[in-house]
Design a protein around this motif. Structure first.
Motif, PDB file in Angstrom:
ATOM      1  N   LEU A 208       1.221   4.111  -2.844  1.00 32.63           N
ATOM      2  CA  LEU A 208       0.855   5.494  -2.537  1.00 32.63           C
ATOM      3  C   LEU A 208       1.978   6.458  -2.903  1.00 32.63           C
TER       4      LEU A 208
ATOM      5  N   MET B  23      -2.368   5.088   7.206  1.00 26.89           N
ATOM      6  CA  MET B  23      -3.574   5.410   6.459  1.00 26.89           C
ATOM      7  C   MET B  23      -4.724   5.523   7.458  1.00 26.89           C
TER       8      MET B  23
ATOM      9  N   TRP C 179      -5.885   4.292  12.509  1.00 27.02           N
ATOM     10  CA  TRP C 179      -5.016   4.266  11.338  1.00 27.02           C
ATOM     11  C   TRP C 179      -4.348   2.917  11.176  1.00 27.02           C
TER      12      TRP C 179
ATOM     13  N   TYR D  76       0.837  -1.201   0.000  1.00 30.93           N
ATOM     14  CA  TYR D  76       0.000   0.000   0.000  1.00 30.93           C
ATOM     15  C   TYR D  76       0.876   1.257   0.000  1.00 30.93           C
ATOM     16  N   GLN D  77       1.887   1.252   0.890  1.00 28.23           N
ATOM     17  CA  GLN D  77       2.736   2.425   1.014  1.00 28.23           C
ATOM     18  C   GLN D  77       3.496   2.691  -0.284  1.00 28.23           C
TER      19      GLN D  77
ATOM     20  N   SER E 200      -4.722   1.879  -3.236  1.00 28.02           N
ATOM     21  CA  SER E 200      -4.325   1.398  -1.907  1.00 28.02           C
ATOM     22  C   SER E 200      -5.381   1.711  -0.853  1.00 28.02           C
ATOM     23  N   GLN E 201      -5.902   2.936  -0.867  1.00 27.90           N
ATOM     24  CA  GLN E 201      -6.886   3.324   0.138  1.00 27.90           C
ATOM     25  C   GLN E 201      -8.188   2.550  -0.035  1.00 27.90           C
TER      26      GLN E 201
ATOM     27  N   ARG F 217      -7.473  10.543   4.832  1.00 30.99           N
ATOM     28  CA  ARG F 217      -6.205  10.742   4.134  1.00 30.99           C
ATOM     29  C   ARG F 217      -5.118   9.786   4.649  1.00 30.99           C
ATOM     30  N   PHE F 218      -3.876  10.075   4.302  1.00 31.83           N
ATOM     31  CA  PHE F 218      -2.757   9.265   4.779  1.00 31.83           C
ATOM     32  C   PHE F 218      -1.551  10.162   4.994  1.00 31.83           C
TER      33      PHE F 218
ATOM     34  N   SER G 240       4.543   5.814   8.256  1.00 27.89           N
ATOM     35  CA  SER G 240       3.441   5.872   7.293  1.00 27.89           C
ATOM     36  C   SER G 240       2.182   5.224   7.852  1.00 27.89           C
TER      37      SER G 240
END
Length: 505
Positions: free
Chosen positions: A101, A400, A254, A97-98, A137-138, A177-178, A398
């Motif tokens: 992003l 999310m 998160w 995911y990271q 990813s989100q 958001r992230f 990091s």
């Protein structure tokens, strides 16, 4: 999140708050004084224990064990008002995911974020908190079956009566958001201890006051932060503040996408929600007798006297615009919380772990304050929390942002608008970008997108990223099913929800 106050003079509290204090405490003065004494005694013991144990005071459980937790373990989570749930998402998937992003940001450098570039060049535009909502990813993370299941578990820690119009067994998706925070010698000063909570409404709104009635009656030990009384129908925005939200979140949370621990820019919490609630709610009715005393002598109950002659509510300020700030505890105004030592950092997390902390009402994005931009919280988020100023770690921190959101008709009304914005890749309804002042004096926190949102972005997410029927329900793309053994209130909530989603009401 919390903002920074304007440089303009603050307004004095209106005198009618004296009448409000008298009204709230009438007939219960002796009980409130007695409960204040026991509260201070308990705070002294608990804060010392928290300081001794540190980060490990915060409960840590494995996702696979949620259905097997003992009542003592559940009670511990509720007492702390915060929890780390480990292994919700596979490590490699979370790291993926990271990385995706980062590529999404790289492909769309026009994205707004914090810190932005300012004319004063205080910040160089090294964005680390991003106003992106619809990346692949989100969408995948929010609709992940384990993320939704964790939300259901947390929703069910609240107590709903048979006829309460709420279904905790459906967890809804809320786009947030992230952050990808870089190691740095510099500090983030925007998030000192605060409660993202309804401001004076905690005392002023009769319905919201129900959530704290035991405290205000002098029985703080009976206070239940997980009762629904006052939380579903309380007015958290009595004064028409702009950019207010309508989403009831049971927990903010998160998902970790990196290895992050204390000292690396992580979250900090005061892990005793009952005690912090009781203290915040009772503090306006007491003042120190001798401010010159130091240490334990100053904190001793004998140095504090019941007094409702002042309209002030410690921790809340009235800005030049007339808006109230949220509750911002400080060592000066809330000394018994021992903020310097009893707010502890979240334990080290690995990719795929999630961190949650008690919310219980909607949360508010941004308002303009005297030409500056700041957060105006309006969520009955009871946990006192902050963000570490410094990130001295070896890698990016990091995360999310993904809250737990139960199904209620009010939440689904927002979800329907939220879904429609997603289909156009526009910002979620509650994230409207304010106009920046020409002088661009300071940018305090990230800002929502322009009206185009991500509609013109490269490699934006799509419906295909929501791969399960459960995830599509949570996003409002499918009608909700009635769970087995649903209460009457839950059945009614689902019936209303489906009518809202189809436009029947």
């Amino acid at each position: 999140m919390n903002g920074v106050a304007s440089n303009q003079p603050l307004q004095a509290f209106p005198p009618h708050y004296v009448d409000l204090k008298k009204e709230i405490t009438k007939g219960n003065e002796e009980a409130i004084v007695a409960s204040w004494k026991t509260l201070l005694e308990e705070l002294e013991v608990r804060t010392k224990t928290i300081e001794e144990i540190g980060s490990n005071y915060i409960p840590q459980v494995d996702f696979a064990s949620l259905s097997k937790l003992s009542q003592a373990e559940i009670d511990n989570i509720k007492s702390a008002g915060s929890v780390v749930i480990r292994n919700i998402v596979d490590d490699e998937e979370a790291v993926g995911y990271q990385e995706a992003l980062k590529e999404y940001v790289k492909a769309n450098p026009q994205v707004h974020g914090f810190p932005e570039v300012t004319l004063a060049a205080k910040f160089r535009g090294d964005k680390q908190f991003f106003e992106m909502y619809w990346s692949s990813s989100q969408l995948r993370a929010r609709s992940h079956p384990n993320v939704l299941a964790a939300g259901v578990f947390l929703n069910n820690l609240y107590h709903a009566e048979e006829n309460d119009i709420i279904d905790p067994n459906h967890n809804l998706i809320y786009a947030d958001r992230f952050r990808i925070r870089h190691p740095s010698k510099g500090s983030w000063n925007n998030h000192p201890p605060h409660i993202d909570g309804a401001s004076t409404e905690r005392w002023e709104d009769p319905e919201m006051r129900k959530a704290f009635q035991d405290i205000l009656n002098g029985n703080w030990k009976n206070h239940d932060p997980f009762g629904m009384a006052g939380r579903l129908n309380g007015i958290s925005n009595m004064f028409g503040r702009p950019n207010q939200t309508s989403m009831f979140r049971s927990w903010q949370g998160w998902l970790a996408m990196s290895n992050t621990g204390p000292g690396e820019g992580t979250l900090r919490v005061f892990p005793s929600v009952q005690l912090s609630n009781a203290y915040i709610m009772l503090r306006p009715f007491f003042r120190p007798v001798d401010k010159s005393l130091k240490g334990d002598a100053y904190l001793d109950a004998s140095n504090w006297v019941f007094d409702v002659s002042s309209p002030d509510i410690p921790g809340i300020q009235i800005m030049p615009s007339g808006h109230f700030t949220g509750v911002r505890p400080t060592d000066e105004e809330h000394p018994h919380l021992r903020l310097d030592s009893a707010i502890v950092s979240i334990p080290r997390v690995q990719p795929g772990d999630m961190v949650f902390w008690h919310v219980g009402r909607p949360q508010t994005p941004l308002i303009r304050e005297s030409g500056q931009l700041m957060i105006r919280p309006d969520v009955l988020l009871d946990v006192v929390h902050s963000v570490e100023q410094y990130h001295h770690g070896p890698e990016d921190s990091s995360a999310m942002y993904i809250p737990a959101v139960p199904l209620t008709p009010k939440n689904v009304r927002y979800l329907a608008r939220h879904r429609d914005q997603f289909l156009k890749r526009l910002p979620p309804p509650e994230y409207v970008r304010p106009e920046l002042p020409v002088e661009d004096k300071i940018i305090l926190i990230s800002f929502p997108q322009t009206e185009l949102g991500e509609s013109q972005f490269t490699n934006k997410g799509s419906e295909t990223d929501i791969t399960t029927f459960q995830g599509r329900m949570a996003m409002g793309l499918e009608s909700f099913e009635v769970p087995v053994n649903a209460t009457k209130g839950a059945q009614q909530a689902i019936k209303e929800a489906n009518a809202i989603l189809t436009g029947a009401v």
